[in-house]
Design an enzyme around this catalytic site. Structure first.
Site, PDB file in Angstrom:
ATOM      1  CE  LYS A 118      -2.958   0.659   3.432  1.00  0.00           C
ATOM      2  NZ  LYS A 118      -2.532   1.355   4.624  1.00  0.00           N
ATOM      3  CG  ASP A 142       0.405   0.136   9.371  1.00  0.00           C
ATOM      4  OD1 ASP A 142      -0.198   1.055  10.483  1.00  0.00           O
ATOM      5  OD2 ASP A 142       0.352   0.524   7.818  1.00  0.00           O
TER       6      ASP A 142
HETATM    7  C1  S3P Z   1       2.967   4.816   5.641  1.00  0.00           C
HETATM    8  C2  S3P Z   1       3.138   5.389   7.239  1.00  0.00           C
HETATM    9  C3  S3P Z   1       2.790   4.305   8.765  1.00  0.00           C
HETATM   10  C4  S3P Z   1       1.398   3.309   8.394  1.00  0.00           C
HETATM   11  C5  S3P Z   1       0.750   3.838   7.154  1.00  0.00           C
HETATM   12  C6  S3P Z   1       1.547   3.743   6.504  1.00  0.00           C
HETATM   13  C7  S3P Z   1       3.383   4.780   4.993  1.00  0.00           C
HETATM   14  O1  S3P Z   1       1.562   5.438   9.401  1.00  0.00           O
HETATM   15  O2  S3P Z   1       0.459   2.950   9.855  1.00  0.00           O
HETATM   16  O3  S3P Z   1      -0.451   2.527   7.573  1.00  0.00           O
HETATM   17  O4  S3P Z   1       3.234   4.653   4.228  1.00  0.00           O
HETATM   18  O5  S3P Z   1       4.445   6.042   5.447  1.00  0.00           O
HETATM   19  P1  S3P Z   1       2.979   6.434   9.859  1.00  0.00           P
HETATM   20  O6  S3P Z   1       3.994   7.132   9.169  1.00  0.00           O
HETATM   21  O7  S3P Z   1       1.696   7.913  10.020  1.00  0.00           O
HETATM   22  O8  S3P Z   1       3.254   5.488  11.603  1.00  0.00           O
END
Ligand code: S3P
Length: 454
Positions: A35, A335
């Site tokens: 993702k 996550d």
């Molecule tokens: C992500 C960073 C994470 C993660 C999110 C995806 C990203 O969040 O929880 O599902 O793609 O940069 P945070 O960077 O706010 O911890």
């Protein structure tokens, strides 16, 4: 944008789903595209003049919303086959002001990264999303963007969506120390810094996922990353690069692979292979933790795919033992705590997961949602400050609970995984959000032998 919503996650009434105890899980599967990389592939496509091709894109609603936002900002985005996309970008400095508001649905990543993009361009855009996204804190993104010269024209209480942002006409390069280890904050600053003259610097005390830095370099920007303190990093980006189109191959998402992996570990007799899982060291804290718990996971056929190491993971049912998970590991498995809590419920002894404060501001208050779900299913646990303590029942869990998912895909999938191995079925109140990150979750799990009923 919501009227032409690409998938059904936000349409209609909640759809409960029940997972039933199943026999051994068996087979080979491939988890969907990552993702984080999928969002970024779209965004880099937008910021590059010429054609960017993407293979293996996650076609979940979150990413499709980002694709829609890229269109609204001037890109031509086309699907050319399953997981195959083409983006004709406008380049750094070339964004078009969107006609309507940008609706990111459930996606914090899409909204926050795109705030960075808009924050570095002299255009105005309104960012909005679903009930879950409207609860999530955006000050952490708006603060550095304001330092760079962007202006917040409108916001809901407490710096929440809907937010109208006027980007900086001449963004200032800044040196910014992120207040929490968040790849989203880091990425927003770097993306805004693309259109700033001179060097934009981000310093993080704990390293967070590095996909933005890697893709910046891959698309031709000059980025240097050096260690900072014991666990941190200093990232320096030279502004106003000429990004060059480059083909992106998206590896399988370790955060999605986590669900079949834990399902196999807790379901007796299971023996599965999850193919092509990205092994980026900043993303595999869950695998480290599961291995410490005694999980039988063998990484086979290690190879490079799309600039990342990937491996096929053979996972067999295992007798797990509780462990202490240090707070410093959180960024590499942020996550995965909901599904780790499920694994911990089947382990012998206590698992303590430390420093989970960031879980309170995810798609739901995940710390509370996990604790509530464990309570509903008879799992002995406690929330102690920001730690979650789960006392497992060594291979057994009662189950039988109805779990509130609060528009959170990972809460839904985690407790469905629990239901595959617990004594009584587990029901989640709504499966629709699963489509945001793992549209094929049900069919993939059923292919391994899982049993779900609507
Ligand atoms: C992500 C960073 C994470 C993660 C999110 C995806 C990203 O969040 O929880 O599902 O793609 O940069 P945070 O960077 O706010 O911890």
């Amino acid at each position: 944008m919501s009227s032409s919503s690409p998938t059904s996650a936000h349409d209609g009434a909640p759809q409960p789903l029940t997972a039933h105890r199943t026999g051994a899980l068996q087979g080979r599967v491939r988890a969907p595209g990552d993702k984080s990389i999928s969002h970024r592939a779209m965004i880099f496509g937008l910021l590059t003049v010429g054609e960017t091709t993407v293979e293996g894109l996650l076609e979940g609603e979150d990413v499709l919303r980002t694709a829609e936002a890229c269109r609204a900002l001037g890109a031509t985005v086309a699907r050319t086959g399953p997981g195959a996309w083409r983006i004709q970008g406008v380049g750094v400095g070339g964004l078009r002001e969107p006609a309507g508001s940008l609706d990111f649905g459930n996606a914090g990543t899409g909204a926050r990264l795109m705030m960075g993009v808009v924050g570095g361009h002299g255009i105005t855009a309104t960012f909005d999303g679903d009930e879950s996204l409207r609860k999530r804190p955006m000050r952490r993104i708006l603060d550095p963007l304001t330092l760079m010269g962007a202006q917040v024209l409108a916001e809901a209480e407490g710096g929440r969506c809907p937010i109208t942002l006027r980007g900086a006409v001449d963004p200032l390069p800044i040196e910014y120390r992120t207040p929490v280890a968040s790849a989203q904050i880091k990425s927003a600053v770097l993306l805004a810094g693309l259109n700033a003259p001179g060097r934009t610097v981000v310093i993080e005390v704990e390293a967070s996922r590095d996909h933005t830095e890697k893709m910046l370099a891959y698309f031709g920007a000059t980025v240097t990353v050096t260690p900072e303190g014991e666990h941190g990093r200093r990232i320096v980006l030279e502004g106003r690069p000429e990004l060059r189109p480059a083909p992106v191959v998206v590896p399988a998402d370790p955060s999605s692979a986590a669900f079949p992996i834990v399902a196999a570990l807790i379901t007796p007799g299971s023996d599965i292979v999850v193919e092509g899982v990205m092994m980026n060291p900043l993303r595999i804290g869950l695998l480290t933790t599961l291995e410490e718990m005694g999980a039988d996971i063998v990484a086979q056929n290690r190879r490079q795919e799309g600039g990342e190491e990937v491996a096929d993971l053979r996972v067999r049912h295992s007798a797990l033992t509780g462990v202490d998970v240090p707070a410093g590991r959180a960024p590499s498995m942020i996550d995965e705590y909901p599904v780790l809590a499920v694994a911990a419920a089947f382990a012998a002894g206590e698992t303590r997961m430390r420093g989970l404060q960031e879980l309170r501001v995810k798609e739901s208050d995940r710390l509370q949602a996990v604790a509530d779900g464990l309570a509903r299913n008879g799992v002995d646990h406690a929330v102690v400050g920001d730690d979650l303590v789960v006392r497992g029942a060594a291979g057994a869990a009662r189950g039988g609970g109805a779990v509130a998912t609060h528009l959170d895909h990972r809460i839904a999938m985690s407790f469905l995984v629990m239901g595959l191995a617990s004594e009584q079925p587990v029901t989640v109140d709504d499966r629709r959000m699963i489509a945001t990150s793992f549209p094929a979750f049900e069919s993939l799990m059923q292919g391994l032998g899982a049993s779900f009923t609507a």
